[in-house]
Design a protein around this motif. Structure first.
Motif, PDB file in Angstrom:
ATOM      1  N   HIS A 160       0.845  -1.211   0.000  1.00 18.38           N
ATOM      2  CA  HIS A 160       0.000   0.000   0.000  1.00 18.38           C
ATOM      3  C   HIS A 160       0.872   1.249   0.000  1.00 18.38           C
ATOM      4  CE1 HIS A 160      -2.539  -3.109   2.118  1.00 18.38           C
ATOM      5  NE2 HIS A 160      -3.371  -2.694   1.193  1.00 18.38           N
ATOM      6  N   GLY A 161       2.055   1.120   0.607  1.00 21.12           N
ATOM      7  CA  GLY A 161       2.936   2.284   0.735  1.00 21.12           C
ATOM      8  C   GLY A 161       4.396   1.917   0.548  1.00 21.12           C
ATOM      9  N   VAL A 162       5.197   2.924   0.207  1.00 19.49           N
ATOM     10  CA  VAL A 162       6.641   2.747   0.044  1.00 19.49           C
ATOM     11  C   VAL A 162       7.352   3.697   0.992  1.00 19.49           C
ATOM     12  CG1 VAL A 162       8.577   2.739  -1.578  1.00 19.49           C
ATOM     13  CG2 VAL A 162       6.250   2.489  -2.433  1.00 19.49           C
ATOM     14  N   LEU A 163       8.324   3.158   1.703  1.00 12.70           N
ATOM     15  CA  LEU A 163       9.181   3.977   2.558  1.00 12.70           C
ATOM     16  C   LEU A 163      10.593   3.866   1.978  1.00 12.70           C
ATOM     17  CD1 LEU A 163       9.324   5.630   5.204  1.00 12.70           C
ATOM     18  CD2 LEU A 163       9.715   3.496   6.430  1.00 12.70           C
ATOM     19  N   ILE A 164      11.189   5.022   1.676  1.00 11.48           N
ATOM     20  CA  ILE A 164      12.519   5.026   1.055  1.00 11.48           C
ATOM     21  C   ILE A 164      13.554   5.524   2.056  1.00 11.48           C
ATOM     22  CG2 ILE A 164      13.948   5.968  -0.808  1.00 11.48           C
ATOM     23  CD1 ILE A 164      11.392   6.352  -2.452  1.00 11.48           C
ATOM     24  N   PRO A 165      14.381   4.616   2.608  1.00  8.32           N
ATOM     25  CA  PRO A 165      15.503   5.076   3.429  1.00  8.32           C
ATOM     26  C   PRO A 165      16.565   5.671   2.506  1.00  8.32           C
ATOM     27  CG  PRO A 165      14.942   2.764   3.864  1.00  8.32           C
ATOM     28  CD  PRO A 165      14.305   3.152   2.577  1.00  8.32           C
ATOM     29  N   LEU A 166      17.029   6.871   2.840  1.00  5.51           N
ATOM     30  CA  LEU A 166      17.974   7.584   1.979  1.00  5.51           C
ATOM     31  C   LEU A 166      19.163   8.063   2.800  1.00  5.51           C
ATOM     32  CD1 LEU A 166      18.623   8.950  -0.775  1.00  5.51           C
ATOM     33  CD2 LEU A 166      17.377  10.934   0.058  1.00  5.51           C
ATOM     34  N   GLU A 167      20.321   7.515   2.476  1.00  7.97           N
ATOM     35  CA  GLU A 167      21.543   7.915   3.166  1.00  7.97           C
ATOM     36  C   GLU A 167      21.837   9.389   2.876  1.00  7.97           C
ATOM     37  OE1 GLU A 167      26.241   6.505   3.135  1.00  7.97           O
ATOM     38  OE2 GLU A 167      24.833   5.720   1.657  1.00  7.97           O
ATOM     39  N   SER A 168      22.238  10.135   3.900  1.00  6.39           N
ATOM     40  CA  SER A 168      22.498  11.566   3.670  1.00  6.39           C
ATOM     41  C   SER A 168      23.897  11.725   3.063  1.00  6.39           C
ATOM     42  CB  SER A 168      22.353  12.373   4.961  1.00  6.39           C
ATOM     43  OG  SER A 168      23.161  11.842   5.973  1.00  6.39           O
ATOM     44  N   GLU A 169      23.968  11.323   1.811  1.00  8.03           N
ATOM     45  CA  GLU A 169      25.228  11.317   1.068  1.00  8.03           C
ATOM     46  C   GLU A 169      24.877  11.647  -0.380  1.00  8.03           C
ATOM     47  OE1 GLU A 169      26.758   8.704  -1.120  1.00  8.03           O
ATOM     48  OE2 GLU A 169      28.545   9.968  -1.073  1.00  8.03           O
ATOM     49  N   TYR A 170      25.670  12.488  -1.025  1.00  8.14           N
ATOM     50  CA  TYR A 170      25.302  13.048  -2.326  1.00  8.14           C
ATOM     51  C   TYR A 170      24.932  11.993  -3.366  1.00  8.14           C
ATOM     52  CZ  TYR A 170      25.458  15.395  -6.796  1.00  8.14           C
ATOM     53  OH  TYR A 170      25.129  15.848  -8.048  1.00  8.14           O
ATOM     54  N   GLY A 198       6.878   8.075   2.420  1.00  8.07           N
ATOM     55  CA  GLY A 198       7.860   9.054   2.871  1.00  8.07           C
ATOM     56  C   GLY A 198       9.284   8.649   2.557  1.00  8.07           C
ATOM     57  N   ILE A 199      10.164   9.648   2.645  1.00  3.20           N
ATOM     58  CA  ILE A 199      11.596   9.442   2.495  1.00  3.20           C
ATOM     59  C   ILE A 199      12.217   9.641   3.869  1.00  3.20           C
ATOM     60  CG2 ILE A 199      13.699  10.386   1.453  1.00  3.20           C
ATOM     61  CD1 ILE A 199      11.920  11.106  -0.998  1.00  3.20           C
ATOM     62  N   LEU A 200      12.951   8.641   4.315  1.00  2.00           N
ATOM     63  CA  LEU A 200      13.558   8.674   5.643  1.00  2.00           C
ATOM     64  C   LEU A 200      15.058   8.913   5.501  1.00  2.00           C
ATOM     65  CD1 LEU A 200      13.426   8.043   8.769  1.00  2.00           C
ATOM     66  CD2 LEU A 200      13.953   5.675   8.136  1.00  2.00           C
ATOM     67  N   VAL A 201      15.531  10.035   6.002  1.00  2.00           N
ATOM     68  CA  VAL A 201      16.964  10.334   5.930  1.00  2.00           C
ATOM     69  C   VAL A 201      17.692   9.519   7.001  1.00  2.00           C
ATOM     70  CG1 VAL A 201      18.716  12.136   6.164  1.00  2.00           C
ATOM     71  CG2 VAL A 201      16.590  12.609   4.939  1.00  2.00           C
ATOM     72  N   THR A 202      18.688   8.723   6.547  1.00  2.00           N
ATOM     73  CA  THR A 202      19.432   7.844   7.455  1.00  2.00           C
ATOM     74  C   THR A 202      20.922   8.206   7.431  1.00  2.00           C
ATOM     75  OG1 THR A 202      19.820   6.208   5.716  1.00  2.00           O
ATOM     76  CG2 THR A 202      17.831   5.920   7.040  1.00  2.00           C
ATOM     77  N   MET A 203      21.649   7.638   8.387  1.00  2.69           N
ATOM     78  CA  MET A 203      23.112   7.821   8.457  1.00  2.69           C
ATOM     79  C   MET A 203      23.498   9.303   8.462  1.00  2.69           C
ATOM     80  SD  MET A 203      24.363   4.708   6.086  1.00  2.69           S
ATOM     81  CE  MET A 203      23.701   3.076   6.332  1.00  2.69           C
ATOM     82  N   PHE A 204      22.673  10.077   9.116  1.00  2.00           N
ATOM     83  CA  PHE A 204      22.903  11.531   9.172  1.00  2.00           C
ATOM     84  C   PHE A 204      23.971  11.848  10.222  1.00  2.00           C
ATOM     85  CE2 PHE A 204      21.734  15.765  10.867  1.00  2.00           C
ATOM     86  CZ  PHE A 204      21.836  16.498   9.696  1.00  2.00           C
ATOM     87  N   ASP A 205      24.871  12.747   9.865  1.00  4.66           N
ATOM     88  CA  ASP A 205      25.902  13.183  10.805  1.00  4.66           C
ATOM     89  C   ASP A 205      25.889  14.703  10.852  1.00  4.66           C
ATOM     90  OD1 ASP A 205      28.114  13.775  12.300  1.00  4.66           O
ATOM     91  OD2 ASP A 205      29.462  12.376  11.275  1.00  4.66           O
ATOM     92  N   ALA A 206      25.269  15.248  11.879  1.00  5.85           N
ATOM     93  CA  ALA A 206      25.076  16.702  11.992  1.00  5.85           C
ATOM     94  C   ALA A 206      26.397  17.464  12.061  1.00  5.85           C
ATOM     95  CB  ALA A 206      24.224  17.007  13.216  1.00  5.85           C
ATOM     96  N   GLU A 213      24.071  19.564   4.121  1.00  6.23           N
ATOM     97  CA  GLU A 213      23.721  20.065   2.778  1.00  6.23           C
ATOM     98  C   GLU A 213      22.834  19.073   2.027  1.00  6.23           C
ATOM     99  OE1 GLU A 213      27.420  20.955   0.847  1.00  6.23           O
ATOM    100  OE2 GLU A 213      27.424  23.047   1.559  1.00  6.23           O
ATOM    101  N   VAL A 214      23.180  17.778   2.124  1.00 10.40           N
ATOM    102  CA  VAL A 214      22.366  16.757   1.450  1.00 10.40           C
ATOM    103  C   VAL A 214      20.950  16.768   2.028  1.00 10.40           C
ATOM    104  CG1 VAL A 214      22.038  14.268   1.106  1.00 10.40           C
ATOM    105  CG2 VAL A 214      24.292  15.281   0.767  1.00 10.40           C
ATOM    106  N   TYR A 215      20.840  16.872   3.354  1.00 10.99           N
ATOM    107  CA  TYR A 215      19.521  16.913   4.012  1.00 10.99           C
ATOM    108  C   TYR A 215      18.691  18.084   3.472  1.00 10.99           C
ATOM    109  CZ  TYR A 215      16.048  16.993   7.801  1.00 10.99           C
ATOM    110  OH  TYR A 215      14.887  16.980   8.521  1.00 10.99           O
ATOM    111  N   GLU A 216      19.328  19.232   3.342  1.00 11.99           N
ATOM    112  CA  GLU A 216      18.622  20.408   2.810  1.00 11.99           C
ATOM    113  C   GLU A 216      18.151  20.174   1.378  1.00 11.99           C
ATOM    114  OE1 GLU A 216      20.749  24.064   3.233  1.00 11.99           O
ATOM    115  OE2 GLU A 216      20.817  23.921   5.430  1.00 11.99           O
ATOM    116  N   ARG A 217      19.010  19.547   0.582  1.00 15.13           N
ATOM    117  CA  ARG A 217      18.642  19.285  -0.815  1.00 15.13           C
ATOM    118  C   ARG A 217      17.504  18.276  -0.926  1.00 15.13           C
ATOM    119  NH1 ARG A 217      23.475  19.117  -5.086  1.00 15.13           N
ATOM    120  NH2 ARG A 217      21.625  18.768  -6.359  1.00 15.13           N
ATOM    121  N   VAL A 218      17.502  17.307  -0.034  1.00 14.49           N
ATOM    122  CA  VAL A 218      16.407  16.315  -0.022  1.00 14.49           C
ATOM    123  C   VAL A 218      15.085  17.021   0.286  1.00 14.49           C
ATOM    124  CG1 VAL A 218      15.480  14.272   1.155  1.00 14.49           C
ATOM    125  CG2 VAL A 218      17.899  14.373   0.590  1.00 14.49           C
ATOM    126  N   ILE A 219      15.089  17.902   1.278  1.00 13.45           N
ATOM    127  CA  ILE A 219      13.866  18.636   1.651  1.00 13.45           C
ATOM    128  C   ILE A 219      13.418  19.547   0.504  1.00 13.45           C
ATOM    129  CG2 ILE A 219      12.918  20.400   3.208  1.00 13.45           C
ATOM    130  CD1 ILE A 219      14.614  19.112   5.432  1.00 13.45           C
TER     131      ILE A 219
END
Length: 274
Positions: A160-170, A198-206, A213-219
């Motif tokens: 019914h739904g797709v969840l996309i884990p997305l590494e915060s890497e270019y 939804g898209i779930l940002v993973t492996m994020f390192d603040a 920057e990748v997080y901002e571009r994803v948003i």
């Protein structure tokens, strides 16, 4: 561009269970946190009283291993795909997490692509299996292999739904457009009910500019499809995998465990899970 974080409420207990909403976790790039998310989200939802079935749909069997589930001599998802007479409940195994069950996979599943090629309605094989158990659960999570082959198409057709884990890497960003195109094709041709949960940002390192920057571009690119929850990078995840336990049990007070509980609450609040 800093987002204000929402603290989603603890979901109310369910009066009854089922039928399940089926969510596929997929990304054709490997190592983005699909399996970790399938395990940890499943465990967090089970903590909140949801009945969860996780489907290991990757021949590497990482989900089965990460939950210390036996795959040798066991009935696996491969057996169910190939033999319609088998009862899916025979393949379901409990885990160490109350409320979380698994249908395991092993290397045999890599032969499924070859076997399914000549099948009638081959894209529907997994949907036929899950239809027989979906009334017993509130949510079914499908952990896909890193590819866009027939198995992933099966998972998308059943969901019914797709969840996309997305590494915060270019480089991870570049593949998402292709993945979303595949999701749209499946929606158009095989499964009109399919939604991007939804898209779930993973492996994020603040601490790193690159991650931020990748997080901002994803948003910027995906706006409200980007989930509020962000999963940070931590060595606790591989430690938990080796222990065969979800992070919520292995290190219940760790921020990573809390992040997956936050994700569970967010998906309930968004209506992706009952």
């Amino acid at each position: 561009m800093e987002r204000t974080k929402t603290d989603f409420p603890v979901p109310a207990p369910l009066k009854q269970h089922g039928p399940a909403r089926i969510i596929t976790l997929c990304n054709q790039k490997g190592g983005v946190g699909k399996t970790t998310t399938s395990i940890s989200l499943g465990a967090a939802l089970a903590e909140y009283g949801r009945k969860v079935l996780a489907i290991d749909f990757d021949p590497q069997g990482a989900l089965s291993a990460g939950l210390a589930v036996n795959t040798h001599e066991a009935t696996t998802i491969y057996d169910l795909l190939l033999n319609g007479k088998l009862e899916p409940r025979e393949a379901i195994q409990p885990t160490g997490v109350p409320g979380l069950d698994v249908i395991p996979a092993n290397i045999d599943l890599s032969a499924a692509e070859v076997h399914l090629v000549n099948e009638v309605a081959r894209e529907q094989a997994l949907a036929r299996v899950l239809r027989r158990v979906s009334d017993d659960y509130d949510v079914i999570l499908i952990d896909c292999q890193p590819s866009l082959g027939i198995l992933t198409v099966n998972a998308l057709t059943a969901a019914h739904g797709v969840l996309i884990p997305l590494e915060s890497e270019y480089f991870a960003l570049r593949g998402v457009a292709l993945l979303i195109e595949t999701v749209e094709k499946v929606k158009e041709r095989l499964n009109p009910a399919l939604e991007l949960d939804g898209i779930l940002v993973t492996m994020f390192d603040a601490r790193t500019l690159h991650s931020r920057e990748v997080y901002e571009r994803v948003i910027e690119a995906f706006k409200d499809k980007v989930l509020d929850t962000v999963i940070s990078r931590t060595v606790k995840f591989p430690d938990a995998s080796v222990a065969g336990s979800p992070i919520t049990q292995f290190a219940p007070d760790h921020p990573a465990a809390e992040a997956y509980r936050h994700l569970a609450r967010e998906l309930v609040s968004r209506g992706a899970v009952a």
